[in-house]
Design a protein around this motif. Sequence first.
Motif, PDB file in Angstrom:
ATOM      1  N   ASP A  12     -80.565   2.081   1.146  1.00 44.57           N
ATOM      2  CA  ASP A  12     -79.334   2.506   0.332  1.00 44.57           C
ATOM      3  C   ASP A  12     -79.144   4.025   0.596  1.00 44.57           C
ATOM      4  O   ASP A  12     -78.121   4.393   0.622  1.00 44.57           O
ATOM      5  CB  ASP A  12     -79.745   2.468  -1.199  1.00 44.57           C
ATOM      6  CG  ASP A  12     -79.855   0.922  -1.588  1.00 44.57           C
ATOM      7  OD1 ASP A  12     -79.030   0.121  -1.116  1.00 44.57           O
ATOM      8  OD2 ASP A  12     -80.404   0.676  -2.660  1.00 44.57           O
ATOM      9  N   ALA A  13     -80.234   4.916   0.930  1.00 44.50           N
ATOM     10  CA  ALA A  13     -80.173   6.157   1.421  1.00 44.50           C
ATOM     11  C   ALA A  13     -79.315   6.232   2.706  1.00 44.50           C
ATOM     12  O   ALA A  13     -78.380   7.153   2.869  1.00 44.50           O
ATOM     13  CB  ALA A  13     -81.495   6.875   1.657  1.00 44.50           C
ATOM     14  N   ALA A  14     -79.675   5.403   3.645  1.00 41.21           N
ATOM     15  CA  ALA A  14     -78.794   5.452   4.986  1.00 41.21           C
ATOM     16  C   ALA A  14     -77.509   4.962   4.879  1.00 41.21           C
ATOM     17  O   ALA A  14     -76.606   5.897   5.529  1.00 41.21           O
ATOM     18  CB  ALA A  14     -79.453   4.385   5.981  1.00 41.21           C
ATOM     19  N   LEU A  15     -77.021   4.191   3.941  1.00 42.73           N
ATOM     20  CA  LEU A  15     -75.555   3.855   3.607  1.00 42.73           C
ATOM     21  C   LEU A  15     -74.834   5.112   3.116  1.00 42.73           C
ATOM     22  O   LEU A  15     -73.714   5.383   3.528  1.00 42.73           O
ATOM     23  CB  LEU A  15     -75.405   2.621   2.723  1.00 42.73           C
ATOM     24  CG  LEU A  15     -75.809   1.303   3.253  1.00 42.73           C
ATOM     25  CD1 LEU A  15     -75.388   0.275   2.107  1.00 42.73           C
ATOM     26  CD2 LEU A  15     -75.152   1.231   4.375  1.00 42.73           C
ATOM     27  N   GLN A  16     -75.625   5.992   1.911  1.00 41.93           N
ATOM     28  CA  GLN A  16     -74.925   7.149   1.499  1.00 41.93           C
ATOM     29  C   GLN A  16     -75.016   8.183   2.580  1.00 41.93           C
ATOM     30  O   GLN A  16     -74.126   8.864   2.535  1.00 41.93           O
ATOM     31  CB  GLN A  16     -75.892   7.668   0.475  1.00 41.93           C
ATOM     32  CG  GLN A  16     -75.516   6.859  -0.849  1.00 41.93           C
ATOM     33  CD  GLN A  16     -76.275   7.741  -1.871  1.00 41.93           C
ATOM     34  OE1 GLN A  16     -77.374   8.433  -1.829  1.00 41.93           O
ATOM     35  NE2 GLN A  16     -75.701   8.075  -3.072  1.00 41.93           N
ATOM     36  N   SER A  17     -75.687   8.165   3.587  1.00 40.37           N
ATOM     37  CA  SER A  17     -75.580   9.142   4.715  1.00 40.37           C
ATOM     38  C   SER A  17     -74.769   8.877   5.890  1.00 40.37           C
ATOM     39  O   SER A  17     -74.436   9.401   6.887  1.00 40.37           O
ATOM     40  CB  SER A  17     -77.085   9.365   5.285  1.00 40.37           C
ATOM     41  OG  SER A  17     -77.898   9.897   4.106  1.00 40.37           O
ATOM     42  N   GLY A  18     -74.369   7.647   5.594  1.00 37.85           N
ATOM     43  CA  GLY A  18     -73.354   6.977   6.778  1.00 37.85           C
ATOM     44  C   GLY A  18     -74.253   6.706   8.113  1.00 37.85           C
ATOM     45  O   GLY A  18     -73.677   6.392   9.237  1.00 37.85           O
ATOM     46  N   ASN A  19     -75.633   6.442   7.732  1.00 36.14           N
ATOM     47  CA  ASN A  19     -76.406   5.857   9.057  1.00 36.14           C
ATOM     48  C   ASN A  19     -76.233   4.234   9.141  1.00 36.14           C
ATOM     49  O   ASN A  19     -75.953   3.635   8.227  1.00 36.14           O
ATOM     50  CB  ASN A  19     -77.742   6.325   8.872  1.00 36.14           C
ATOM     51  CG  ASN A  19     -78.110   7.937   8.920  1.00 36.14           C
ATOM     52  OD1 ASN A  19     -78.415   8.407   8.154  1.00 36.14           O
ATOM     53  ND2 ASN A  19     -77.576   8.446  10.188  1.00 36.14           N
ATOM     54  N   SER A  20     -76.351   3.805  10.378  1.00 36.46           N
ATOM     55  CA  SER A  20     -76.645   2.441  10.681  1.00 36.46           C
ATOM     56  C   SER A  20     -77.980   2.174  10.822  1.00 36.46           C
ATOM     57  O   SER A  20     -78.768   2.997  11.108  1.00 36.46           O
ATOM     58  CB  SER A  20     -75.897   2.004  11.841  1.00 36.46           C
ATOM     59  OG  SER A  20     -76.293   2.893  12.805  1.00 36.46           O
TER      60      SER A  20
END
Length: 388
Positions: A12-20
């Motif tokens: 979820d944190a990665a999605l918020q940061s735009g990371n794949s």
Amino acid sequence: MKELKEIVKAYDAALQSGNSVALAAVVHLEGSSYRRPGARMLVNDEGELTGAISGGCLEGDALRKAMFALSQQRSRLVTYDTSDEDDMTIGIQLGCAGVIQVLFEPIDPNKPDNPIQLIRKALAIRQEAVLVTLFNLSSKNADQLGTCLLMESNGNISGSIPIQGMENIVMEDVQLVMSNKKSVFREYLADGISITAFIEFLQPAISLVVVGAGNDAVPMMQIADTLGWDVRVVDGRNTHARPERFVAACQILVSKPEAVLNQLPMDARTVFVMMTHNYNYDLSMLKALLPSCIPYIGMLGPKKKLDRMLAELLQEGMQLDDMMLSKVFGPTGLEIGAETPEEIALSIIAEIQAVMEGKNGGMLKQKPDVIHEREDIRIEKKIFFTPL
């Protein structure tokens, strides 16, 4: 289950940061390994890792493999042979002597039933679930179908089996795993098709209820929380049962003993430890717990205290059968020479873990065989028929 919760949180944190992100999972093993099938690790495109698939020896190369899977947007199956002392990829003389199959899956956030979403559903409520991961052992260059289906104990099914004609035979094994509460491996064979499945049994974290909010309950909560267990404290004294004294995740209940069970969710993964140092409170709780489905009731203090309690319950006319008595552990804990509250907490937590896993809590050096049974990872072959 703690590792899975942390993976979902990191996703979820990665999605918020735009990371794949890519998910690495141990899907099969031959021989020995630090982690068993079902161990998972999330990797984002900045190289951050959540979870683990080994004791540290594989993570460096696994990071590179995960990055490659992300760049190709294609799942990959990688074999690590830790018995090969000349393999400089993962280091020499590791001593594990195992052949580990790790599946790397790039996660598509637009896919509603991607592997992380299936895991999220398995964690959403306290229930058992079965997760299906498909891969191709015979051809590493073939398409690796990956984590594709979840069945929850309430009957809900998410995802699907992506090979026509294979659905029924896989679902038969899913039902078997749910019934036996034990993961299995299958190789499904048809004309020109060989697909291996890791059909994984998932169960809720242990839910620990400590009856008694004294100082000795504090390290109990800390250790259990570190393990990812659900933790609760029950006491009749609001001066002791205060949230600021315990870990943030701990739920606090101030209640008379006869009203406790009506206020707590309980299932076959819930355990109780009595440590109020109040004889009458513990006795009332024991009376309420004995007929319940609780698999472990720990009683702090000498054995004569428990014997006295059981004698009083018999005098009151309570029928105590062998099944009731078998789940009472008094004195609670393993014999490790514990003296301090922290040591006693470690002793009790270790005994609970052993009981819930059906182990005796002995020393591994005295075990005549291997640590983990090899039968658990045997791949059974089954034939299915594709539609004409």
